[in-house]
Design a protein around this motif. Structure first.
Motif, PDB file in Angstrom:
ATOM      1  N   GLU A  66      -8.681   0.088   4.117  1.00 50.67           N
ATOM      2  CA  GLU A  66      -7.812  -0.852   4.806  1.00 50.67           C
ATOM      3  C   GLU A  66      -6.586  -1.033   3.925  1.00 50.67           C
ATOM      4  OE1 GLU A  66      -8.068  -5.483   5.624  1.00 50.67           O
ATOM      5  OE2 GLU A  66      -9.427  -4.333   6.916  1.00 50.67           O
ATOM      6  N   LEU A  67      -5.417  -0.703   4.467  1.00 55.79           N
ATOM      7  CA  LEU A  67      -4.181  -0.696   3.691  1.00 55.79           C
ATOM      8  C   LEU A  67      -3.167  -1.629   4.335  1.00 55.79           C
ATOM      9  CD1 LEU A  67      -2.383   0.689   1.462  1.00 55.79           C
ATOM     10  CD2 LEU A  67      -1.763   2.340   3.233  1.00 55.79           C
ATOM     11  N   THR A  68      -2.653  -2.571   3.562  1.00 58.16           N
ATOM     12  CA  THR A  68      -1.585  -3.453   4.016  1.00 58.16           C
ATOM     13  C   THR A  68      -0.325  -3.075   3.268  1.00 58.16           C
ATOM     14  OG1 THR A  68      -3.157  -5.232   4.389  1.00 58.16           O
ATOM     15  CG2 THR A  68      -0.835  -5.843   4.236  1.00 58.16           C
ATOM     16  N   LEU A  69       0.748  -2.826   3.981  1.00 63.27           N
ATOM     17  CA  LEU A  69       2.023  -2.436   3.378  1.00 63.27           C
ATOM     18  C   LEU A  69       3.003  -3.596   3.422  1.00 63.27           C
ATOM     19  CD1 LEU A  69       2.481   1.072   4.996  1.00 63.27           C
ATOM     20  CD2 LEU A  69       1.663   0.559   2.694  1.00 63.27           C
ATOM     21  N   TRP A  70       3.623  -3.864   2.283  1.00 59.91           N
ATOM     22  CA  TRP A  70       4.692  -4.855   2.206  1.00 59.91           C
ATOM     23  C   TRP A  70       5.924  -4.146   1.679  1.00 59.91           C
ATOM     24  CZ3 TRP A  70       1.283  -8.722  -0.879  1.00 59.91           C
ATOM     25  CH2 TRP A  70       0.441  -9.413   0.004  1.00 59.91           C
ATOM     26  N   PHE A  71       7.029  -4.294   2.354  1.00 56.09           N
ATOM     27  CA  PHE A  71       8.295  -3.731   1.901  1.00 56.09           C
ATOM     28  C   PHE A  71       9.095  -4.868   1.272  1.00 56.09           C
ATOM     29  CE2 PHE A  71       7.911   0.437   3.669  1.00 56.09           C
ATOM     30  CZ  PHE A  71       6.970   0.271   4.671  1.00 56.09           C
ATOM     31  N   MET A  72       9.493  -4.668   0.033  1.00 50.77           N
ATOM     32  CA  MET A  72      10.111  -5.748  -0.719  1.00 50.77           C
ATOM     33  C   MET A  72      11.260  -5.194  -1.564  1.00 50.77           C
ATOM     34  SD  MET A  72       8.120  -8.127  -3.531  1.00 50.77           S
ATOM     35  CE  MET A  72       6.708  -8.203  -2.463  1.00 50.77           C
ATOM     36  N   PRO A  73      12.481  -5.687  -1.403  1.00 56.75           N
ATOM     37  CA  PRO A  73      13.571  -5.211  -2.265  1.00 56.75           C
ATOM     38  C   PRO A  73      13.439  -5.815  -3.669  1.00 56.75           C
ATOM     39  CG  PRO A  73      14.376  -6.909  -0.774  1.00 56.75           C
ATOM     40  CD  PRO A  73      12.937  -6.658  -0.408  1.00 56.75           C
ATOM     41  N   LEU A  74      13.342  -4.958  -4.646  1.00 58.30           N
ATOM     42  CA  LEU A  74      13.281  -5.364  -6.055  1.00 58.30           C
ATOM     43  C   LEU A  74      14.338  -4.561  -6.797  1.00 58.30           C
ATOM     44  CD1 LEU A  74       9.399  -5.291  -6.477  1.00 58.30           C
ATOM     45  CD2 LEU A  74      10.835  -7.322  -6.248  1.00 58.30           C
ATOM     46  N   GLU A  75      15.506  -5.160  -6.956  1.00 57.21           N
ATOM     47  CA  GLU A  75      16.633  -4.403  -7.491  1.00 57.21           C
ATOM     48  C   GLU A  75      17.154  -4.898  -8.828  1.00 57.21           C
ATOM     49  OE1 GLU A  75      18.486  -2.989  -3.271  1.00 57.21           O
ATOM     50  OE2 GLU A  75      19.093  -4.950  -4.024  1.00 57.21           O
ATOM     51  N   HIS A  89      -3.333  -1.014   8.134  1.00 60.73           N
ATOM     52  CA  HIS A  89      -3.692   0.347   8.544  1.00 60.73           C
ATOM     53  C   HIS A  89      -5.137   0.574   8.122  1.00 60.73           C
ATOM     54  CE1 HIS A  89       0.514   1.438   9.319  1.00 60.73           C
ATOM     55  NE2 HIS A  89       0.777   0.665   8.284  1.00 60.73           N
ATOM     56  N   ARG A  90      -5.926   1.091   9.047  1.00 59.97           N
ATOM     57  CA  ARG A  90      -7.326   1.388   8.739  1.00 59.97           C
ATOM     58  C   ARG A  90      -7.561   2.870   8.981  1.00 59.97           C
ATOM     59  NH1 ARG A  90      -7.292  -3.591  11.148  1.00 59.97           N
ATOM     60  NH2 ARG A  90      -8.227  -5.245   9.923  1.00 59.97           N
ATOM     61  N   PHE A  91      -8.191   3.519   7.993  1.00 57.66           N
ATOM     62  CA  PHE A  91      -8.535   4.923   8.159  1.00 57.66           C
ATOM     63  C   PHE A  91      -9.729   5.244   7.266  1.00 57.66           C
ATOM     64  CE2 PHE A  91      -5.152   4.426   5.088  1.00 57.66           C
ATOM     65  CZ  PHE A  91      -5.567   5.171   3.995  1.00 57.66           C
ATOM     66  N   ASN A  92     -10.342   6.372   7.526  1.00 64.11           N
ATOM     67  CA  ASN A  92     -11.511   6.796   6.767  1.00 64.11           C
ATOM     68  C   ASN A  92     -11.160   7.975   5.875  1.00 64.11           C
ATOM     69  OD1 ASN A  92     -13.350   4.925   7.921  1.00 64.11           O
ATOM     70  ND2 ASN A  92     -13.417   6.189   9.758  1.00 64.11           N
ATOM     71  N   THR A  93     -11.726   7.962   4.693  1.00 66.04           N
ATOM     72  CA  THR A  93     -11.644   9.107   3.801  1.00 66.04           C
ATOM     73  C   THR A  93     -13.012   9.765   3.800  1.00 66.04           C
ATOM     74  OG1 THR A  93     -12.336   7.927   1.812  1.00 66.04           O
ATOM     75  CG2 THR A  93      -9.981   7.873   2.355  1.00 66.04           C
ATOM     76  N   VAL A  94     -13.185  10.774   3.021  1.00 64.33           N
ATOM     77  CA  VAL A  94     -14.480  11.442   2.923  1.00 64.33           C
ATOM     78  C   VAL A  94     -15.529  10.467   2.404  1.00 64.33           C
ATOM     79  CG1 VAL A  94     -15.739  13.284   1.749  1.00 64.33           C
ATOM     80  CG2 VAL A  94     -13.413  13.681   2.559  1.00 64.33           C
ATOM     81  N   ASP A  95     -15.119   9.571   1.488  1.00 60.79           N
ATOM     82  CA  ASP A  95     -16.068   8.687   0.824  1.00 60.79           C
ATOM     83  C   ASP A  95     -16.202   7.295   1.431  1.00 60.79           C
ATOM     84  OD1 ASP A  95     -16.534  10.680  -1.088  1.00 60.79           O
ATOM     85  OD2 ASP A  95     -14.817  10.018  -2.272  1.00 60.79           O
ATOM     86  N   SER A  96     -15.142   6.790   2.056  1.00 58.89           N
ATOM     87  CA  SER A  96     -15.208   5.392   2.480  1.00 58.89           C
ATOM     88  C   SER A  96     -14.144   5.067   3.518  1.00 58.89           C
ATOM     89  CB  SER A  96     -15.035   4.480   1.267  1.00 58.89           C
ATOM     90  OG  SER A  96     -13.747   4.690   0.704  1.00 58.89           O
ATOM     91  N   ALA A  97     -14.220   3.844   4.020  1.00 60.90           N
ATOM     92  CA  ALA A  97     -13.202   3.313   4.926  1.00 60.90           C
ATOM     93  C   ALA A  97     -12.137   2.626   4.074  1.00 60.90           C
ATOM     94  CB  ALA A  97     -13.829   2.319   5.891  1.00 60.90           C
TER      95      ALA A  97
END
Length: 190
Positions: free
Chosen positions: A19-28, A9-17
């Protein structure tokens, strides 16, 4: 191991760009610690913190803040927060979670409480808390119906957002009631 959905996911904030990668992982359980080996992450989000063991949380915390590497950053100083975010209902008063957040209170652990779903009015009747979160997404009467036929301990934990006794598993003494049998809840005369 990790399941990646919509990986970047790429998006801009007030200060910078960003880049976010999401990993879904079961840790139980502690058996899942191997999934964390060599993982370099900026932060983790854990759902239902009270369900994790302290050992597993410690291992998760040990992997947070390892990405990006300091020598890859401008000046070697991270311009972002790293750590572990979580949500949870309160836990039992004899749990590690209660011990850390209410007794020890180390500065690296912070707890933010939401307003309870229900409060008592001037007549001592239970009503929906106007400050409660997510009420508009629930069917009308949701919390009022949960109040019916549930113990005070259940109501404390799941409706009022207070620490309590959740009775996970089968109680040794099924008729035991903390409100009646515990010195902590009664003023005993000596």
């Amino acid at each position: 191991f990790p399941v990646t959905i919509d990986p970047v996911h790429r998006f801009n904030t007030v200060d910078s760009a960003v880049e976010l990668t999401l990993w879904f992982m079961p840790l139980e359980s502690v058996d899942d610690v191997d999934k964390l080996l060599s993982l370099e992450a900026s932060f983790f989000y854990c759902n239902e913190l009270r369900a994790l063991s302290l050992y597993l949380l410690t291992q998760i915390r040990g992997r947070a803040g390892q990405y990006p590497k300091a020598n890859d950053l401008q000046g070697g100083i991270p311009a972002y927060w790293s750590g572990v975010l979580s949500d949870s209902n309160p836990s039992d008063t004899d749990s590690w979670m209660y011990q850390i957040f209410e007794v020890e209170k180390p500065p690296v652990f912070k707890m933010f409480r939401q307003p309870p779903a229900m409060i008592k009015d001037e007549s001592n009747n239970w009503i929906i808390n106007p400050l409660a979160e997510n009420i508009t997404n629930l069917k009308p009467g949701y919390y009022q119906s949960l109040m019916i036929g549930t113990s005070e301990e259940y109501q404390k934990v799941y409706i009022l957002g207070e620490w309590g006794i959740t009775y996970d598993g089968k109680p040794v003494y099924p008729n035991y009631n903390d409100d009646l049998h515990s010195k902590r809840y009664r003023d005993w005369e000596t």
